[in-house]
Design a protein around this motif. Structure first.
Motif, PDB file in Angstrom:
ATOM      1  N   MET A 156       0.764  -1.069  -0.042  1.00  0.00           N
ATOM      2  CA  MET A 156       0.041  -0.018  -0.056  1.00  0.00           C
ATOM      3  C   MET A 156       0.904   1.155   0.027  1.00  0.00           C
ATOM      4  SD  MET A 156      -2.886   1.046   2.824  1.00  0.00           S
ATOM      5  CE  MET A 156      -3.572   3.022   2.692  1.00  0.00           C
ATOM      6  N   THR A 157       0.582   1.954  -0.877  1.00  0.00           N
ATOM      7  CA  THR A 157       1.410   3.250  -1.101  1.00  0.00           C
ATOM      8  C   THR A 157       1.041   4.132   0.008  1.00  0.00           C
ATOM      9  OG1 THR A 157      -0.042   4.395  -2.622  1.00  0.00           O
ATOM     10  CG2 THR A 157       1.693   3.120  -3.487  1.00  0.00           C
ATOM     11  N   ARG A 158       2.199   5.144   0.609  1.00  0.00           N
ATOM     12  CA  ARG A 158       1.896   5.951   1.625  1.00  0.00           C
ATOM     13  C   ARG A 158       1.468   7.251   0.922  1.00  0.00           C
ATOM     14  NH1 ARG A 158       4.569   4.734   6.553  1.00  0.00           N
ATOM     15  NH2 ARG A 158       5.974   2.846   6.434  1.00  0.00           N
ATOM     16  N   PRO A 159       0.589   7.903   1.590  1.00  0.00           N
ATOM     17  CA  PRO A 159       0.008   9.166   1.068  1.00  0.00           C
ATOM     18  C   PRO A 159       1.036  10.230   1.285  1.00  0.00           C
ATOM     19  CG  PRO A 159      -0.867   8.889   3.292  1.00  0.00           C
ATOM     20  CD  PRO A 159       0.114   7.548   2.967  1.00  0.00           C
ATOM     21  N   ILE A 160       2.110  10.545   0.397  1.00  0.00           N
ATOM     22  CA  ILE A 160       3.157  11.409   0.445  1.00  0.00           C
ATOM     23  C   ILE A 160       2.838  12.725   0.614  1.00  0.00           C
ATOM     24  CG2 ILE A 160       5.171  12.291  -0.788  1.00  0.00           C
ATOM     25  CD1 ILE A 160       5.510   9.270  -0.051  1.00  0.00           C
ATOM     26  N   ALA A 161       1.669  13.208   0.103  1.00  0.00           N
ATOM     27  CA  ALA A 161       1.340  14.728   0.365  1.00  0.00           C
ATOM     28  C   ALA A 161       1.021  14.909   1.820  1.00  0.00           C
ATOM     29  CB  ALA A 161       0.174  15.091  -0.430  1.00  0.00           C
ATOM     30  N   ARG A 162       0.442  13.940   2.655  1.00  0.00           N
ATOM     31  CA  ARG A 162      -0.025  14.238   3.972  1.00  0.00           C
ATOM     32  C   ARG A 162       1.675  14.253   4.740  1.00  0.00           C
ATOM     33  NH1 ARG A 162      -5.184  13.158   5.869  1.00  0.00           N
ATOM     34  NH2 ARG A 162      -6.388  14.046   4.231  1.00  0.00           N
TER      35      ARG A 162
ATOM     36  N   LEU B 228       4.483  15.035   3.525  1.00  0.00           N
ATOM     37  CA  LEU B 228       5.135  16.178   3.580  1.00  0.00           C
ATOM     38  C   LEU B 228       4.365  17.554   4.209  1.00  0.00           C
ATOM     39  CD1 LEU B 228       6.000  15.977  -0.339  1.00  0.00           C
ATOM     40  CD2 LEU B 228       7.419  15.888   1.689  1.00  0.00           C
ATOM     41  N   ALA B 229       3.148  17.342   4.401  1.00  0.00           N
ATOM     42  CA  ALA B 229       2.438  18.459   5.172  1.00  0.00           C
ATOM     43  C   ALA B 229       2.804  18.124   6.621  1.00  0.00           C
ATOM     44  CB  ALA B 229       0.767  18.050   5.035  1.00  0.00           C
ATOM     45  N   VAL B 230       3.034  17.124   7.153  1.00  0.00           N
ATOM     46  CA  VAL B 230       3.726  16.885   8.644  1.00  0.00           C
ATOM     47  C   VAL B 230       5.016  17.665   8.596  1.00  0.00           C
ATOM     48  CG1 VAL B 230       4.562  15.411  10.353  1.00  0.00           C
ATOM     49  CG2 VAL B 230       2.634  14.685   9.041  1.00  0.00           C
ATOM     50  N   LEU B 231       5.882  17.356   7.788  1.00  0.00           N
ATOM     51  CA  LEU B 231       7.164  18.024   7.704  1.00  0.00           C
ATOM     52  C   LEU B 231       6.942  19.746   7.550  1.00  0.00           C
ATOM     53  CD1 LEU B 231      10.143  17.939   7.572  1.00  0.00           C
ATOM     54  CD2 LEU B 231       9.935  17.665   5.069  1.00  0.00           C
ATOM     55  N   GLU B 232       5.998  19.929   6.783  1.00  0.00           N
ATOM     56  CA  GLU B 232       5.754  21.581   6.762  1.00  0.00           C
ATOM     57  C   GLU B 232       5.445  22.083   7.966  1.00  0.00           C
ATOM     58  OE1 GLU B 232       5.450  25.369   5.489  1.00  0.00           O
ATOM     59  OE2 GLU B 232       6.165  23.694   4.521  1.00  0.00           O
ATOM     60  N   ILE B 233       4.438  21.457   8.836  1.00  0.00           N
ATOM     61  CA  ILE B 233       3.974  21.753   9.998  1.00  0.00           C
ATOM     62  C   ILE B 233       5.213  21.809  10.976  1.00  0.00           C
ATOM     63  CG2 ILE B 233       2.645  21.313  12.023  1.00  0.00           C
ATOM     64  CD1 ILE B 233       0.402  20.126  10.066  1.00  0.00           C
ATOM     65  N   LEU B 234       5.793  20.779  11.090  1.00  0.00           N
ATOM     66  CA  LEU B 234       7.152  20.662  11.897  1.00  0.00           C
ATOM     67  C   LEU B 234       8.085  21.833  11.681  1.00  0.00           C
ATOM     68  CD1 LEU B 234       7.700  16.857  12.279  1.00  0.00           C
ATOM     69  CD2 LEU B 234       6.348  18.290  13.949  1.00  0.00           C
ATOM     70  N   GLN B 235       8.501  22.158  10.545  1.00  0.00           N
ATOM     71  CA  GLN B 235       9.403  23.309  10.008  1.00  0.00           C
ATOM     72  C   GLN B 235       8.974  24.646  10.671  1.00  0.00           C
ATOM     73  OE1 GLN B 235      11.795  22.274   6.434  1.00  0.00           O
ATOM     74  NE2 GLN B 235       9.810  22.716   5.559  1.00  0.00           N
ATOM     75  N   ARG B 236       7.569  24.757  10.976  1.00  0.00           N
ATOM     76  CA  ARG B 236       7.320  25.932  11.582  1.00  0.00           C
ATOM     77  C   ARG B 236       7.915  26.228  12.992  1.00  0.00           C
ATOM     78  NH1 ARG B 236       0.895  25.435  10.361  1.00  0.00           N
ATOM     79  NH2 ARG B 236       1.122  25.166   8.048  1.00  0.00           N
ATOM     80  N   GLY B 237       8.483  24.977  13.656  1.00  0.00           N
ATOM     81  CA  GLY B 237       9.050  25.361  15.019  1.00  0.00           C
ATOM     82  C   GLY B 237       8.265  24.829  15.990  1.00  0.00           C
ATOM     83  N   GLY B 238       8.832  24.748  17.096  1.00  0.00           N
ATOM     84  CA  GLY B 238       8.051  24.331  18.276  1.00  0.00           C
ATOM     85  C   GLY B 238       7.989  22.870  18.416  1.00  0.00           C
ATOM     86  N   THR B 239       7.120  22.407  19.453  1.00  0.00           N
ATOM     87  CA  THR B 239       6.882  21.048  19.654  1.00  0.00           C
ATOM     88  C   THR B 239       5.355  20.745  19.574  1.00  0.00           C
ATOM     89  OG1 THR B 239       8.543  20.766  21.296  1.00  0.00           O
ATOM     90  CG2 THR B 239       6.766  19.029  21.301  1.00  0.00           C
TER      91      THR B 239
ATOM     92  N   ARG C  78      -5.324  16.682  14.565  1.00  0.00           N
ATOM     93  CA  ARG C  78      -6.357  17.608  14.263  1.00  0.00           C
ATOM     94  C   ARG C  78      -6.064  18.483  13.023  1.00  0.00           C
ATOM     95  NH1 ARG C  78      -6.732  18.884  18.936  1.00  0.00           N
ATOM     96  NH2 ARG C  78      -5.357  20.891  18.788  1.00  0.00           N
ATOM     97  N   ARG C  79      -4.946  18.867  12.606  1.00  0.00           N
ATOM     98  CA  ARG C  79      -4.558  19.591  11.461  1.00  0.00           C
ATOM     99  C   ARG C  79      -4.641  18.892  10.000  1.00  0.00           C
ATOM    100  NH1 ARG C  79      -1.946  24.770  11.506  1.00  0.00           N
ATOM    101  NH2 ARG C  79      -2.114  25.564  13.414  1.00  0.00           N
ATOM    102  N   LEU C  80      -4.297  17.493  10.271  1.00  0.00           N
ATOM    103  CA  LEU C  80      -4.343  16.597   9.109  1.00  0.00           C
ATOM    104  C   LEU C  80      -5.548  16.069   8.837  1.00  0.00           C
ATOM    105  CD1 LEU C  80      -0.715  15.270   9.487  1.00  0.00           C
ATOM    106  CD2 LEU C  80      -1.398  16.990   7.923  1.00  0.00           C
ATOM    107  N   ASP C  81      -6.364  16.051  10.016  1.00  0.00           N
ATOM    108  CA  ASP C  81      -7.801  15.264   9.761  1.00  0.00           C
ATOM    109  C   ASP C  81      -7.469  14.020   9.695  1.00  0.00           C
ATOM    110  OD1 ASP C  81     -10.688  15.263   9.926  1.00  0.00           O
ATOM    111  OD2 ASP C  81     -10.731  15.274   7.576  1.00  0.00           O
ATOM    112  N   VAL C  82      -6.745  13.435  10.605  1.00  0.00           N
ATOM    113  CA  VAL C  82      -6.558  11.781  10.555  1.00  0.00           C
ATOM    114  C   VAL C  82      -6.484  11.470  11.880  1.00  0.00           C
ATOM    115  CG1 VAL C  82      -5.267  11.856   8.423  1.00  0.00           C
ATOM    116  CG2 VAL C  82      -4.072  12.192  10.369  1.00  0.00           C
TER     117      VAL C  82
END
Length: 321
Positions: free
Chosen positions: A1-7, A9-20, A28-32
């Motif tokens: 089963m292929t992974r949802p790459i877009a999601r 990368l969305a996690v990476l984008e959120i983490l790059q904003r800084g903080g924990t 909640r942000r990804l709706d998963v």
């Protein structure tokens, strides 16, 4: 089963904003669900992206201090293609994302480009005009396009080597007033020293370009896109077509855009407008005149009358079949 790459990368984008970020916040942000978030984090770790797990009451995930995505390595042509694709798609309404998302994507690509290339692309995006929402122009020679865009923005004259459609080469000094994309091509419009007139040049026919010293002023109210459309419509062709049409300019423009026909409103009366069209071939005109579904009078050439009669005969034959 292929992974949802877009999601992922969305996690990476959120983490790059800084903080924990807690698992609950990410879910909640990804709706998963939280289990899915853990899978996304595991995939980032598989890619050697340093995601730290922070334990405790305020625990969650964060990126290791100092981590940044590697610089985006694009050639001038690739960067130009990416940014113009985003801009053209946004203006054409072809992107399913919001306008804010498209703007954000443009800004992110722009931010990771080398400074010098970024400034040149800024000039093109600032100065470029689109004659229609769905213009999707081929990328001309990047160095030429970026140079004339910079010159147009900064009001700098340029030395231009140009190869005309008939094959003749020329050298001239041009004051670039604007850059326009129309029907898949880039055009430069501005004052031309050779003809001492405002001219339009296809960018893909520019053989060389160099900045000159000095600056110039653009005439007040000059519209580069309209000028390009007018230049294309008035370019010399085999046939000079003149048709009087009983319709409003708006009705005519729905079939004959400015790049095809120039319009002249006639004396007040039953709303007659003269359309002048330059064409290499005439076969495509009768169906468009029929599509107008308005009274018209062909003033010339005679060959167009014969083609219209032939189309009318075929339509009558089909209707009676």
């Amino acid at each position: 089963m292929t992974r949802p790459i877009a999601r992922v990368l969305a996690v990476l984008e959120i983490l790059q904003r800084g903080g924990t970020w807690t698992i609950a916040e990410l879910a909640r942000r990804l709706d998963v669900d939280e289990r899915t978030v853990r899978r996304y984090i595991a995939h980032l770790l598989d890619l050697d992206i340093p995601v730290r797990s922070v334990r405790g009451r305020y625990g969650g995930y964060r990126l290791s201090p100092g981590y940044r995505m590697p610089p985006l390595m694009l050639t001038d042509e690739e960067a130009l293609a990416v940014l113009l694709g985003l801009v053209a798609g946004r203006r054409a309404g072809l992107l399913s994302t919001s306008a804010a998302a498209a703007e954000s994507a443009v800004a992110k690509v722009r931010r990771v480009l080398p400074e010098a290339l970024g400034r040149r692309l800024d000039a093109l995006l600032e100065i470029a005009d689109f004659t229609a929402p769905a213009s999707a122009a081929r990328t001309a020679e990047a160095e030429v396009l970026l140079t004339v865009a910079e010159a147009a923005r900064d009001r700098r004259p340029v030395d231009l080597g140009y190869l005309a459609g008939h094959g003749g080469a020329s050298e001239r000094v041009v004051h670039p007033y604007g850059i326009v994309t129309h029907s898949g091509r880039w055009y430069l419009t501005g004052f031309d020293s050779a003809s001492e007139q405002v001219r339009t040049f296809r960018v893909d026919r520019i053989s060389s370009v160099g900045l000159r010293a000095g600056t110039f002023a653009v005439p007040e109210g000059f519209d580069p896109a309209q000028r390009v459309l007018t230049s294309i419509a008035e370019a010399p062709h085999r046939y000079e077509v003149s048709v009087r049409i009983q319709a409003t300019p708006e009705q005519i423009r729905a079939v004959f855009p400015p790049s095809i026909a120039t319009l002249e409103e006639l004396d007040p009366g039953p709303s007659w407008v003269r359309a002048r069209i330059r064409a290499q071939r005439l076969e495509w005109l009768p169906p468009l005149l029929a599509a107008l579904d308005r009274p018209f009078v062909i003033e010339g050439p005679d060959a167009l009358r014969e083609l219209v009669r032939a189309l009318a005969g075929r339509l009558a034959e089909h209707a009676g079949a």
